[in-house]
Structure formats: structure tokens, C-alpha cells
Design a protein around this motif. Structure first.
Motif, mmCIF file in Angstrom:
data_model
loop_
_atom_site.group_PDB
_atom_site.id
_atom_site.type_symbol
_atom_site.label_atom_id
_atom_site.label_comp_id
_atom_site.label_asym_id
_atom_site.label_seq_id
_atom_site.Cartn_x
_atom_site.Cartn_y
_atom_site.Cartn_z
ATOM 1 N N MET A 228 79.962 -61.702 -72.912
ATOM 2 C CA MET A 228 81.204 -61.297 -73.563
ATOM 3 C C MET A 228 82.153 -60.708 -72.524
ATOM 4 O O MET A 228 81.715 -60.086 -71.545
ATOM 5 C CB MET A 228 80.920 -60.265 -74.647
ATOM 6 N N GLU A 229 83.452 -60.889 -72.752
ATOM 7 C CA GLU A 229 84.447 -60.413 -71.792
ATOM 8 C C GLU A 229 84.346 -58.897 -71.587
ATOM 9 O O GLU A 229 84.427 -58.399 -70.472
ATOM 10 C CB GLU A 229 85.846 -60.797 -72.247
ATOM 11 N N HIS A 230 84.177 -58.185 -72.682
ATOM 12 C CA HIS A 230 84.057 -56.719 -72.598
ATOM 13 C C HIS A 230 82.696 -56.284 -73.154
ATOM 14 O O HIS A 230 82.592 -55.233 -73.795
ATOM 15 C CB HIS A 230 85.187 -56.049 -73.369
ATOM 16 N N GLY A 231 81.682 -57.089 -72.892
ATOM 17 C CA GLY A 231 80.366 -56.841 -73.475
ATOM 18 C C GLY A 231 79.777 -55.495 -73.107
ATOM 19 O O GLY A 231 79.263 -54.774 -73.969
ATOM 20 N N HIS A 232 79.852 -55.130 -71.834
ATOM 21 C CA HIS A 232 79.259 -53.859 -71.406
ATOM 22 C C HIS A 232 79.985 -52.672 -72.037
ATOM 23 O O HIS A 232 79.347 -51.690 -72.445
ATOM 24 C CB HIS A 232 79.309 -53.749 -69.882
ATOM 25 N N ALA A 233 81.308 -52.786 -72.146
ATOM 26 C CA ALA A 233 82.076 -51.702 -72.765
ATOM 27 C C ALA A 233 81.690 -51.542 -74.238
ATOM 28 O O ALA A 233 81.539 -50.420 -74.732
ATOM 29 C CB ALA A 233 83.572 -51.970 -72.633
ATOM 30 N N VAL A 234 81.506 -52.672 -74.948
ATOM 31 C CA VAL A 234 81.103 -52.618 -76.360
ATOM 32 C C VAL A 234 79.745 -51.940 -76.492
ATOM 33 O O VAL A 234 79.538 -51.067 -77.353
ATOM 34 C CB VAL A 234 81.067 -54.036 -76.965
ATOM 35 N N VAL A 235 78.807 -52.341 -75.622
ATOM 36 C CA VAL A 235 77.465 -51.746 -75.661
ATOM 37 C C VAL A 235 77.530 -50.245 -75.429
ATOM 38 O O VAL A 235 76.921 -49.461 -76.168
ATOM 39 C CB VAL A 235 76.556 -52.417 -74.606
ATOM 40 N N MET A 236 78.274 -49.821 -74.406
ATOM 41 C CA MET A 236 78.279 -48.403 -74.048
ATOM 42 C C MET A 236 79.041 -47.546 -75.055
ATOM 43 O O MET A 236 78.633 -46.415 -75.351
ATOM 44 C CB MET A 236 78.865 -48.216 -72.646
ATOM 45 N N VAL A 237 80.144 -48.061 -75.594
ATOM 46 C CA VAL A 237 80.901 -47.271 -76.585
ATOM 47 C C VAL A 237 80.053 -47.055 -77.837
ATOM 48 O O VAL A 237 79.958 -45.929 -78.352
ATOM 49 C CB VAL A 237 82.226 -47.977 -76.932
ATOM 50 N N THR A 238 79.425 -48.124 -78.344
ATOM 51 C CA THR A 238 78.585 -47.975 -79.543
ATOM 52 C C THR A 238 77.345 -47.139 -79.247
ATOM 53 O O THR A 238 76.868 -46.388 -80.111
ATOM 54 C CB THR A 238 78.175 -49.347 -80.092
ATOM 55 N N TYR A 239 76.842 -47.229 -78.020
ATOM 56 C CA TYR A 239 75.661 -46.445 -77.639
ATOM 57 C C TYR A 239 75.992 -44.954 -77.560
ATOM 58 O O TYR A 239 75.272 -44.121 -78.128
ATOM 59 C CB TYR A 239 75.136 -46.939 -76.290
ATOM 60 N N TYR A 240 77.062 -44.611 -76.860
ATOM 61 C CA TYR A 240 77.447 -43.192 -76.775
ATOM 62 C C TYR A 240 77.778 -42.636 -78.157
ATOM 63 O O TYR A 240 77.460 -41.485 -78.473
ATOM 64 C CB TYR A 240 78.632 -43.025 -75.834
ATOM 65 N N LEU A 241 78.445 -43.450 -78.977
ATOM 66 C CA LEU A 241 78.751 -43.020 -80.342
ATOM 67 C C LEU A 241 77.468 -42.735 -81.111
ATOM 68 O O LEU A 241 77.360 -41.726 -81.825
ATOM 69 C CB LEU A 241 79.579 -44.091 -81.054
ATOM 70 N N TRP B 204 83.422 -47.294 -64.671
ATOM 71 C CA TRP B 204 82.440 -48.350 -64.430
ATOM 72 C C TRP B 204 82.167 -49.289 -65.593
ATOM 73 O O TRP B 204 81.424 -50.257 -65.420
ATOM 74 C CB TRP B 204 81.114 -47.725 -63.993
ATOM 75 N N ALA B 205 82.726 -49.085 -66.742
ATOM 76 C CA ALA B 205 82.408 -49.961 -67.868
ATOM 77 C C ALA B 205 82.852 -51.398 -67.615
ATOM 78 O O ALA B 205 82.261 -52.339 -68.125
ATOM 79 C CB ALA B 205 83.059 -49.444 -69.152
ATOM 80 N N HIS B 206 83.910 -51.594 -66.820
ATOM 81 C CA HIS B 206 84.405 -52.944 -66.532
ATOM 82 C C HIS B 206 84.168 -53.314 -65.072
ATOM 83 O O HIS B 206 84.737 -54.283 -64.572
ATOM 84 C CB HIS B 206 85.905 -53.038 -66.843
ATOM 85 N N ASP B 207 83.345 -52.543 -64.400
ATOM 86 C CA ASP B 207 83.140 -52.727 -62.962
ATOM 87 C C ASP B 207 81.854 -53.497 -62.709
ATOM 88 O O ASP B 207 80.871 -53.342 -63.431
ATOM 89 C CB ASP B 207 83.074 -51.360 -62.275
ATOM 90 N N SER B 208 81.845 -54.343 -61.695
ATOM 91 C CA SER B 208 80.653 -55.117 -61.337
ATOM 92 C C SER B 208 80.074 -54.636 -60.011
ATOM 93 O O SER B 208 79.493 -55.409 -59.256
ATOM 94 C CB SER B 208 80.987 -56.608 -61.251
ATOM 95 N N SER B 209 80.261 -53.368 -59.700
ATOM 96 C CA SER B 209 79.726 -52.806 -58.463
ATOM 97 C C SER B 209 78.208 -52.879 -58.468
ATOM 98 O O SER B 209 77.574 -52.837 -59.528
ATOM 99 C CB SER B 209 80.162 -51.348 -58.301
ATOM 100 N N PRO B 210 77.589 -52.979 -57.295
ATOM 101 C CA PRO B 210 76.120 -52.997 -57.234
ATOM 102 C C PRO B 210 75.547 -51.674 -57.729
ATOM 103 O O PRO B 210 76.203 -50.636 -57.649
ATOM 104 C CB PRO B 210 75.836 -53.221 -55.740
ATOM 105 N N LEU C 127 73.468 -55.785 -76.610
ATOM 106 C CA LEU C 127 72.838 -55.764 -75.291
ATOM 107 C C LEU C 127 71.785 -56.857 -75.166
ATOM 108 O O LEU C 127 71.738 -57.592 -74.168
ATOM 109 C CB LEU C 127 72.201 -54.397 -75.038
ATOM 110 N N ALA C 128 70.922 -56.987 -76.173
ATOM 111 C CA ALA C 128 69.848 -57.984 -76.128
ATOM 112 C C ALA C 128 70.418 -59.403 -76.072
ATOM 113 O O ALA C 128 69.909 -60.254 -75.326
ATOM 114 C CB ALA C 128 68.949 -57.828 -77.355
ATOM 115 N N LEU C 129 71.459 -59.678 -76.841
ATOM 116 C CA LEU C 129 72.053 -61.016 -76.850
ATOM 117 C C LEU C 129 72.577 -61.399 -75.474
ATOM 118 O O LEU C 129 72.541 -62.580 -75.090
ATOM 119 C CB LEU C 129 73.180 -61.084 -77.878
ATOM 120 N N GLN C 130 73.045 -60.410 -74.722
ATOM 121 C CA GLN C 130 73.578 -60.694 -73.390
ATOM 122 C C GLN C 130 72.488 -60.717 -72.321
ATOM 123 O O GLN C 130 72.439 -61.625 -71.493
ATOM 124 C CB GLN C 130 74.642 -59.650 -73.028
ATOM 125 N N VAL C 131 71.593 -59.722 -72.354
ATOM 126 C CA VAL C 131 70.556 -59.627 -71.323
ATOM 127 C C VAL C 131 69.634 -60.843 -71.360
ATOM 128 O O VAL C 131 69.254 -61.385 -70.305
ATOM 129 C CB VAL C 131 69.743 -58.328 -71.500
#
Length: 250
Positions: free
Chosen positions: A212-225, A39-45, A201-205
Motif C-alpha cells: 500500500m502507498e501509505h501502508g506503514h503509516a496506516v499500520v502505525m496509526v491504528t497500532y498507536y491508537l 519515519w512513517a514514510h521513510d525507507s531508511s535502513p 500488517l500481515a497482508l503486506q508482510v
């Protein structure tokens, strides 16, 4: 047992502990990889399934910390991780953003309380460089809030978001400063990774910059880390304290 045998025994103990810790983290690695892959690159509801997969890695980290450090860590890192999982669940739905932010703010407060406990207190006194770092960190936090302030004013529910984000930035910066105070590399890296994740996250929200093209993935990878490093830091802090107490008694 002479000093060479003692050092060899300690090295074996640390190696065994590192292996056991990595093994304890394996469910987290699997769960976070599953979410990022699916789901990191998915736009599902938004859905309960997505929210569950998103929160699962941090719930597993909380279970790991509880397994290592016991129920006392609920008023500390384990409790912060559980509140973070609540925040993860809420943030799947945009209309629950404020609720998620509140859960994360409470999580940072518990992390901060943990970093103030005896096992995290550095054994050396704070230097003038440390004080300068604290001032710089709070200054950067304030500057970031001032930078996004005009965008907060344009957002829906700005009357709640504007002060709420200010409080959140203050608690996040406090947590990062207290992590610096511990002088523990793993904990410090975790807090800094949290800063990166939340900033992106704040810059995008708040539409400060284009998506960003992979903004959600960047947020989640750094967050889980960040959460993984903070959890590891708590386990290692308890183990180091136990070792220190053992040598002190001997």
C-alpha cells in the motif's frame, strides 16, 4: 450532602480525572507524532535510533499506566505494553520478525489476563448476542488465517511462521473477545483497532496484496491508537472500580 450535590461533585471529579489523564498522555502524543512524522514514510535502513523512536510511545504508555495503577499492572496492561515495546523494537529488523511476533503474542496474553480481572468483569450477565459475537470473532480469526495460509507456506522460515502465526492469531482473537466481554467502549475500540493494524500488517508482510502507498503509516496509526485506548481503558477501569467500591461502602 444531598443527591444533587453528590452528582455535581462526581461530575467535577470525572472532569478533573479526564484532564489529568489527557495531561498524562501528552508525552505519548508527542512521541508518536515524532515517529510518524520522521519515519512513517521513510525507507531508511533499520537502526537503533529508529527502533527507539518507534518503541518510545508505547513505553511512555506503560509508564503512564504504572503511574496510575501501580506495579500490580505489570501482570496486566502495563506488562503487555512493555512487551509490545520489545516487539516494536524487534520488528524494525525483518530478520527479527518472529521474535517480535512472540513478544506481541505474550503481550496479548497479558492483556487477556487483565481483562479477566474483577475490575473488568461486566456487572450484567452475558447475553446470547455476546456469545454470537464471540463465535463470529473466532470465526473471522480462523478465516483470516486460512486466507493467508498459502502465503505463509511460501515465506522464508515457513516451518516457524505457519504455526507461529496461527498461535498469534488465536491469542489476538482471544484478547479481542475478552475485550468485548468487558463491555467497556474504550477497551473494545482498542482491541478492534489492534485487529485492523495487525491485519493490514500481515497482508503486506506476507505479500498477500501489493504494498500500500501509505501502508506503514496506516499500520502505525491504528497500532498507536489501539495501545492508547487499551491503556486508557485500564486506567478508567481502576477508577470506576474505586468509585463503585466507595459507593458500596457508603
Amino acid at each position: 450532602m444531598d443527591i444533587l450535590e453528590t452528582h455535581a461533585y462526581d461530575r467535577r471529579q470525572r472532569r478533573n480525572m479526564s484532564c489529568a489523564l489527557l495531561l498524562s498522555l501528552s508525552p505519548f502524543f508527542l512521541a508518536s507524532a515524532a515517529y510518524l512524522f520522521l519515519w512513517a514514510h521513510d525507507s531508511s535502513p533499520p537502526s537503533i535510533i529508529i527502533a527507539g523512536f518507534k518503541a518510545a510511545p508505547v513505553l511512555l504508555l506503560a509508564a503512564m499506566v504504572l503511574g496510575w495503577n501501580g506495579w500490580k499492572s505489570l501482570v496486566g496492561v502495563a506488562g503487555g505494553l512493555l512487551l509490545s515495546a520489545v516487539g516494536d523494537f524487534c520488528l524494525v529488523w525483518p530478520e527479527l520478525f518472529i521474535h517480535g511476533m512472540g513478544a506481541f503474542a505474550a503481550a496479548h496474553l497479558l492483556f487477556s489476563l487483565a481483562f479477566l480481572t474483577a475490575r473488568y468483569v461486566p456487572r450484567s450477565r452475558s447475553s446470547s448476542l455476546s456469545v454470537l459475537l464471540y463465535i463470529v470473532m473466532f470465526g473471522l480469526g480462523a478465516a483470516f488465517y486460512v486466507y493467508i495460509y498459502p502465503f505463509l507456506r511460501k515465506a522464508p522460515d515457513s516451518h516457524l511462521l505457519t504455526p507461529g502465526v496461527g498461535v498469534y492469531v488465536g491469542l489476538l482473537t482471544l484478547m479481542a473477545n475478552l475485550a468485548l466481554r468487558t463491555s467497556k467502549v474504550v477497551t473494545i475500540l482498542g482491541s478492534l483497532s489492534f485487529l485492523v493494524s495487525d491485519s493490514v500488517l500481515a497482508l503486506q508482510v506476507f505479500k498477500v496484496c501489493s504494498a500500500m502507498e501509505h501502508g506503514h503509516a496506516v499500520v502505525m496509526v491504528t497500532y498507536y491508537l489501539a495501545q492508547m485506548l487499551i491503556a486508557m481503558g485500564d486506567v478508567l477501569a481502576v477508577e470506576e472500580q474505586d468509585d463503585f467500591s466507595k459507593w458500596k461502602r457508603s
